[in-house]
Design an enzyme around this catalytic site. Structure first.
Site, PDB file in Angstrom:
ATOM      1  N   ASN A   1       0.862  -1.321  -0.058  1.00 32.26           N
ATOM      2  CA  ASN A   1      -0.016   0.002  -0.002  1.00 32.26           C
ATOM      3  C   ASN A   1       0.866   1.262  -0.040  1.00 32.26           C
ATOM      4  O   ASN A   1       1.632   1.447   1.051  1.00 32.26           O
ATOM      5  CB  ASN A   1      -0.821  -0.080   1.361  1.00 32.26           C
ATOM      6  CG  ASN A   1      -1.762   1.347   1.485  1.00 32.26           C
ATOM      7  OD1 ASN A   1      -1.827   1.996   0.444  1.00 32.26           O
ATOM      8  ND2 ASN A   1      -2.179   1.427   2.651  1.00 32.26           N
ATOM      9  N   TRP A   2       1.125   2.042  -1.132  1.00 29.99           N
ATOM     10  CA  TRP A   2       1.948   2.973  -1.261  1.00 29.99           C
ATOM     11  C   TRP A   2       1.333   4.328  -0.777  1.00 29.99           C
ATOM     12  O   TRP A   2       2.128   5.197  -0.515  1.00 29.99           O
ATOM     13  CB  TRP A   2       2.071   3.331  -2.719  1.00 29.99           C
ATOM     14  CG  TRP A   2       2.915   2.236  -3.553  1.00 29.99           C
ATOM     15  CD1 TRP A   2       3.280   0.954  -2.852  1.00 29.99           C
ATOM     16  CD2 TRP A   2       3.326   2.141  -4.942  1.00 29.99           C
ATOM     17  NE1 TRP A   2       3.844   0.274  -3.847  1.00 29.99           N
ATOM     18  CE2 TRP A   2       4.025   1.041  -5.117  1.00 29.99           C
ATOM     19  CE3 TRP A   2       3.412   3.138  -5.908  1.00 29.99           C
ATOM     20  CZ2 TRP A   2       4.419   0.525  -6.304  1.00 29.99           C
ATOM     21  CZ3 TRP A   2       3.928   2.780  -7.020  1.00 29.99           C
ATOM     22  CH2 TRP A   2       4.337   1.708  -7.243  1.00 29.99           C
ATOM     23  N   LYS A   3       0.182   4.235  -0.236  1.00 28.35           N
ATOM     24  CA  LYS A   3      -0.471   5.450   0.527  1.00 28.35           C
ATOM     25  C   LYS A   3      -0.440   6.958  -0.489  1.00 28.35           C
ATOM     26  O   LYS A   3      -0.371   6.618  -1.458  1.00 28.35           O
ATOM     27  CB  LYS A   3       0.122   5.798   1.798  1.00 28.35           C
ATOM     28  CG  LYS A   3       0.009   4.237   2.866  1.00 28.35           C
ATOM     29  CD  LYS A   3       0.081   4.584   4.048  1.00 28.35           C
ATOM     30  CE  LYS A   3       0.016   3.154   4.760  1.00 28.35           C
ATOM     31  NZ  LYS A   3       0.041   3.073   6.192  1.00 28.35           N
TER      32      LYS A   3
ATOM     33  N   HIS B   1      -9.328   1.059   4.987  1.00 27.88           N
ATOM     34  CA  HIS B   1      -8.390   1.143   5.993  1.00 27.88           C
ATOM     35  C   HIS B   1      -8.319   2.086   7.007  1.00 27.88           C
ATOM     36  O   HIS B   1      -9.065   3.176   7.243  1.00 27.88           O
ATOM     37  CB  HIS B   1      -7.144   1.966   4.804  1.00 27.88           C
ATOM     38  CG  HIS B   1      -5.743   1.763   5.403  1.00 27.88           C
ATOM     39  ND1 HIS B   1      -5.326   2.531   6.425  1.00 27.88           N
ATOM     40  CD2 HIS B   1      -4.674   0.785   5.160  1.00 27.88           C
ATOM     41  CE1 HIS B   1      -4.230   2.246   6.456  1.00 27.88           C
ATOM     42  NE2 HIS B   1      -3.561   1.419   6.055  1.00 27.88           N
TER      43      HIS B   1
ATOM     44  N   GLU C   1      -6.742   4.434   8.046  1.00 25.18           N
ATOM     45  CA  GLU C   1      -6.558   6.082   7.823  1.00 25.18           C
ATOM     46  C   GLU C   1      -8.011   6.401   7.339  1.00 25.18           C
ATOM     47  O   GLU C   1      -8.264   7.660   7.518  1.00 25.18           O
ATOM     48  CB  GLU C   1      -5.323   6.212   6.859  1.00 25.18           C
ATOM     49  CG  GLU C   1      -3.970   5.892   7.815  1.00 25.18           C
ATOM     50  CD  GLU C   1      -2.807   5.370   6.777  1.00 25.18           C
ATOM     51  OE1 GLU C   1      -2.822   5.351   5.815  1.00 25.18           O
ATOM     52  OE2 GLU C   1      -1.971   4.859   7.536  1.00 25.18           O
TER      53      GLU C   1
ATOM     54  N   GLU D   1      -5.354  -5.362  10.728  1.00 24.75           N
ATOM     55  CA  GLU D   1      -4.358  -4.169  10.697  1.00 24.75           C
ATOM     56  C   GLU D   1      -4.576  -3.663  12.254  1.00 24.75           C
ATOM     57  O   GLU D   1      -5.272  -2.526  12.250  1.00 24.75           O
ATOM     58  CB  GLU D   1      -4.340  -3.033   9.726  1.00 24.75           C
ATOM     59  CG  GLU D   1      -4.040  -3.969   8.412  1.00 24.75           C
ATOM     60  CD  GLU D   1      -3.570  -2.826   7.332  1.00 24.75           C
ATOM     61  OE1 GLU D   1      -2.426  -2.742   7.134  1.00 24.75           O
ATOM     62  OE2 GLU D   1      -4.224  -1.936   7.301  1.00 24.75           O
TER      63      GLU D   1
ATOM     64  N   GLY E   1       2.663   1.897  10.918  1.00 28.54           N
ATOM     65  CA  GLY E   1       3.613   3.200  10.628  1.00 28.54           C
ATOM     66  C   GLY E   1       4.192   3.652  11.954  1.00 28.54           C
ATOM     67  O   GLY E   1       4.771   4.587  12.173  1.00 28.54           O
TER      68      GLY E   1
ATOM     69  N   SER F   1       3.472  -2.648  10.260  1.00 28.54           N
ATOM     70  CA  SER F   1       4.847  -2.656  10.515  1.00 28.54           C
ATOM     71  C   SER F   1       5.630  -3.862  10.065  1.00 28.54           C
ATOM     72  O   SER F   1       6.444  -4.246  10.609  1.00 28.54           O
ATOM     73  CB  SER F   1       5.379  -2.192  12.093  1.00 28.54           C
ATOM     74  OG  SER F   1       5.001  -0.877  12.144  1.00 28.54           O
TER      75      SER F   1
ATOM     76  N   GLY G   1       2.911  -1.240   4.275  1.00 29.78           N
ATOM     77  CA  GLY G   1       2.967   0.292   4.056  1.00 29.78           C
ATOM     78  C   GLY G   1       4.371   0.560   3.719  1.00 29.78           C
ATOM     79  O   GLY G   1       4.908   0.369   2.744  1.00 29.78           O
TER      80      GLY G   1
HETATM   81  P1  PGA Z   1       2.989   0.214   7.588  1.00 29.09           P
HETATM   82  O1  PGA Z   1       1.587   0.100   7.157  1.00 29.09           O
HETATM   83  O2  PGA Z   1       3.423  -1.218   7.075  1.00 29.09           O
HETATM   84  O3  PGA Z   1       3.630   1.294   7.192  1.00 29.09           O
HETATM   85  O4  PGA Z   1       2.788  -0.294   9.125  1.00 29.09           O
HETATM   86  C1  PGA Z   1       0.582  -0.822   6.783  1.00 29.09           C
HETATM   87  C2  PGA Z   1      -0.634  -0.284   6.087  1.00 29.09           C
HETATM   88  O5  PGA Z   1      -1.104   0.918   6.764  1.00 29.09           O
HETATM   89  O6  PGA Z   1      -1.475  -0.808   5.339  1.00 29.09           O
END
Ligand code: PGA
Length: 250
Positions: A9-11, A96, A98, A166, A172, A212, A233
């Site tokens: 997931n490149w966000k 997600h 976020e 998640e 993150g 993470s 991510g």
């Molecule tokens: P992260 O993000 O690997 O940077 O913790 C995971 C995600 O949000 O899907």
């Protein structure tokens, strides 16, 4: 054989040009695996150029990070399933944390997105996960249970679904759930899906972990019985770390 799913997931990172260069590098460096699907989810603006560049010849599948639950119309700023399908998108991340926590998406909205995605012939990756205080108050299973039940209420195509556990406190933050903590929740999810749908579906579906995930913890995560892949991510933004994650040894 159930294939695993390794998703990046490149966000909100990488411009269209950066995305093309990066996807090209991945396509050249990542080999084909019989037992795993590899997915990249660039930002909307990069989907079309990346899809053209890959043009079906690579081992990389394409996913979107969000979608509208509406079909078309006066919905400023939204992107429809038809627009995504035409670009070769096969998966859509729905709900997600976020989206839930920064943009106010609730289970009702996510439910509509999951249904819209599946009815358009794509695979929804439904994200669920508890916050730190919910875990500390012993509410993890309750939270996960209601997220799943509400987000899947009336959903008639569960065979198309991927679930991504998640934990919000692990996204993150560099603080990943231990493989055992993740496994405990994954097995709870598996039982719940068997109750809500049926045992066969629950057995066959993919439940992936995110939060993470890094080259140094991927192998122990993928060794867990109920973990069928990962949603990555930060570590999916660098070719060497994503390639190592894809090349996990379980
Ligand atoms: P992260 O993000 O690997 O940077 O913790 C995971 C995600 O949000 O899907």
């Amino acid at each position: 054989m159930k294939k695993s799913l390794i998703a990046g997931n490149w966000k909100m990172y990488k411009t269209p040009n950066e995305s093309i260069a990066f996807a090209k590098m991945l396509a050249e460096n990542i080999k084909l695996y019989d037992d795993r699907d590899i997915l990249i989810c660039p930002p909307f603006t990069s989907l079309f150029p990346v899809s053209r560049m890959l043009s079906g010849q690579s081992c990389l599948k394409l996913g979107a990070q969000n979608v509208s639950f509406e079909h078309e119309g006066a919905f400023t700023g939204e992107i429809s399933t038809v627009m995504l399908s035409e670009m070769g998108v096969e998966y859509v991340i729905c709900g997600h944390s976020e989206r839930r926590n920064i943009f106010g998406e609730n289970n009702d909205i996510i439910n509509k997105k999951v249904k819209k995605t599946a009815s358009a012939g794509m695979t929804p990756i439904l994200c669920i996960g508890e916050k730190l205080e919910e875990r500390e108050n012993g509410k993890t299973f309750e939270v996960i249970g209601s997220q799943i039940k509400e987000s899947l209420d009336g959903f008639a195509q569960p065979e198309r679904l991927v679930l991504a556990y998640e934990p919000v406190w692990a996204i993150g933050t560099g603080k990943n759930a231990t493989p055992e903590q993740a496994e405990e929740v994954h097995s709870f999810i598996r039982e719940l899906m068997a109750d809500l749908f049926n045992a066969r579906l629950s057995e066959n579906m993919k439940v992936i972990y995110g939060g993470s995930v890094k080259p140094d913890n991927i192998d122990s995560i993928m060794r867990q019985k109920n973990i069928d892949g990962v949603l990555v991510g930060g570590a999916s933004l660098k070719a060497d770390s994503f390639a190592r994650i894809v090349d996990y040894k379980a």
